[in-house]
Design an enzyme around this catalytic site. Structure first.
Site, PDB file in Angstrom:
ATOM      1  N   SER A 137     -52.143 -15.568  13.559  1.00 35.86           N
ATOM      2  CA  SER A 137     -53.406 -16.283  13.679  1.00 35.86           C
ATOM      3  C   SER A 137     -53.121 -17.764  13.881  1.00 35.86           C
ATOM      4  CB  SER A 137     -54.248 -16.101  12.410  1.00 35.86           C
ATOM      5  OG  SER A 137     -55.413 -16.907  12.439  1.00 35.86           O
ATOM      6  N   TYR A 149     -56.058 -16.174   2.885  1.00 35.78           N
ATOM      7  CA  TYR A 149     -55.936 -15.527   4.203  1.00 35.78           C
ATOM      8  C   TYR A 149     -55.001 -16.333   5.099  1.00 35.78           C
ATOM      9  CZ  TYR A 149     -56.985 -14.122   8.958  1.00 35.78           C
ATOM     10  OH  TYR A 149     -56.863 -13.709  10.265  1.00 35.78           O
TER      11      TYR A 149
END
Length: 230
Positions: A137, A149
């Site tokens: 990501s 996250y």
């Protein structure tokens, strides 16, 4: 690409499903793994069950992942590429107030489960001199306040770099796919500016389509900011 076999985890929605559709159009045979048996059945029917093997898998379960690879090799005889894409989102509240159980499940999926996928597929990929792709990501390159996250995606970035060094000289390629904001079920409400899942699928297929001497290490994909006059 005909007769090449691609395994995708997290294959029934978002980036995983879009990649399955794109790869099917390129002639790949597919091993699609996810937790939802009903969703797996639906995507197999959509893509044509003759070229698709579906496997109900929780990536945090090593026995289930080993069985997944065994079924793939029994069905297709080889494994050419693996897209370790399964992932979970975070829990609101930052480090002060987030739900620890949500953290645990996210870490098990995003880091431990991804590591298991790599481990159980490496023997087959060594035989085919195959390709491993990891869903990282843009969050794995940035500082996001209170984001566990984001920390998991930093871990994926590290796994990609370290795996590439372990496999140096083996012929296996390693590609980090690093999306920015994507309009997928990951979000409760679609962001104002976002990529589409098919945009990320196109990046995956691009990396897969390169000749064996070309190793696309990373693809960082962000949405284009809106124009000032919009």
């Amino acid at each position: 690409m005909h007769d090449r076999v691609l395994l995708i985890t997290g294959a029934t929605s978002g980036i995983g499903a879009a990649t399955a559709r794109s790869a099917a159009r390129q002639g790949y045979k597919l091993v699609l793994a996810a937790r939802s048996a009903d969703n797996l059945k639906a995507i197999a029917q959509e893509l044509g069950p003759e070229n698709v093997l579906t496997v109900n898998v929780d990536v945090a379960d090593i026995d289930a992942q080993k069985a997944m690879v065994e079924q793939a090799l029994e069905r297709f005889g080889r494994l050419d590429a693996v897209f370790a894409n399964a992932g979970r989102g975070g829990s609101p509240g930052g480090f002060s107030e987030a739900d620890p159980e949500a953290w645990k499940q996210m870490l098990l999926t995003n880091v431990y489960g991804l590591g298991l996928t790599i481990q159980v597929t490496l023997a087959a990929l060594r035989r085919s001199r195959g390709h491993i792709l990891l869903t990282g990501s843009a969050a794995g390159r940035a500082t996001i306040p209170g984001s566990m996250y984001g920390a998991t995606k930093w871990a994926v970035t590290g796994i990609g770099y370290n795996l590439r060094e372990e496999l140096r000289g083996s012929g296996i390629r390693v590609t980090l796919i690093e999306p920015g904001v994507v309009n997928t079920p990951f979000f409760d409400e679609p962001p104002d500016v976002a990529l589409e899942d098919k945009d990320i699928a196109s990046a995956v297929v691009y990396a897969l389509s390169q000749p064996p001497h070309v190793d696309v290490n990373e693809i960082l994909i962000r949405p284009t900011p809106p124009r000032d006059d919009e």
